[in-house]
Enzyme design. Sequence first.
Site, short mmCIF file in Angstrom:
data_model
loop_
_atom_site.label_atom_id
_atom_site.label_comp_id
_atom_site.label_asym_id
_atom_site.label_seq_id
_atom_site.Cartn_x
_atom_site.Cartn_y
_atom_site.Cartn_z
N ASP A 1 6.70 -5.55 6.53
CA ASP A 1 5.32 -5.03 6.57
C ASP A 1 4.41 -6.06 5.91
OD1 ASP A 1 3.07 -3.50 6.73
OD2 ASP A 1 3.67 -2.08 5.18
N ASP B 1 0.81 -1.22 0.00
CA ASP B 1 0.00 0.00 0.00
C ASP B 1 0.84 1.27 0.00
OD1 ASP B 1 0.56 0.64 2.94
OD2 ASP B 1 -0.36 -1.34 3.10
N ASP C 1 -0.37 -11.56 8.31
CA ASP C 1 -0.12 -12.47 9.45
C ASP C 1 0.73 -13.66 9.00
OD1 ASP C 1 -1.80 -10.82 10.88
OD2 ASP C 1 -3.55 -12.09 10.65
#
Length: 295
Positions: A154, A85, A157
Amino acid sequence: MQEFAEPFRHGWRQTAQVREVLYDGQSAFQHVQVFDTVPFGRMLVLDDACQTSVRDEYIYHEMLTHVPMMAHPAPRRVLIIGGGDGGALRRVLEYPVDKATMVEIDGDVVDVSRKLLPEIAGSAFDDPRTELLIGDGVAYLRDTTEHFDVILVDSTDPVGPAVDLFGETFYQHARRALGDNGIIVTQSGSPLVMLEELQAAEALMRRVFPIVKTYTCSIPLYPGVLWSFTAASTRLDPTQVEPRNIAGRLLANGQPTGWYTPAIHAAAFALPNFLAAALETQASYDPSALPLPLY
Ligand code: AG3
């Protein structure tokens, strides 16, 4: 109104009202969705796990990025693994770095984020110091001959595409690429509802790095709200940073932060009693031996 909730964990889940489904597609790696929600604005979901939102992204990205960047006296070369992102990349580029390399496995996440969540990355993807590689971060780190001052993991999970980013081999390659004066930080899940994952990540990092420190903050988007990051280094101790030094460097960066401050840097390493105990005793930890209600 439609709703989105991650699957239950320990009988608990958080739900967001959804105004509109903006994207719903299957990439080569995962199910990618973007919703416009009432509490968080637009948010990115990968394989049913909330990743980031325009409303609260600053908390996660500032804590992931500024803590290790400030722990290093002068980071010039930074590697981000995952982070499609662009929120971490944007914060890294606030510093006088020479180059920020981002290795994201899923090109669709970058494309969808650039299109539907443009304010998260700002102009980071167009910065001449950015090197964006679409590929496997584990293989990249194994094969690279480059040296990095800071590595940010980053990731999603530790299940699915991200699982190897939490393995001992990965941390060994990270140690080689960092040398003695580098520092790595990984997001390490919720201490309340994913404690085993956090314990496992911490334990593996301890096998490889002499200095390992977990810190926390509150992220309303994520399960359990209380969230953790774990920093590891051969020589840099992120708890030993002068607050005045942090204040000066933030000022020099010239970008306001919404969460991170010099006092928050120090405070984030103060662990609740149950968490300190869980990390000290690792595998032998017994939740029922503590007086606190655990999830
Ligand atoms: N990556 C960490 C998100 C993990 C959230 N887990 C969950 N919702 N179960 C965030 C990526 C933002 N750049």
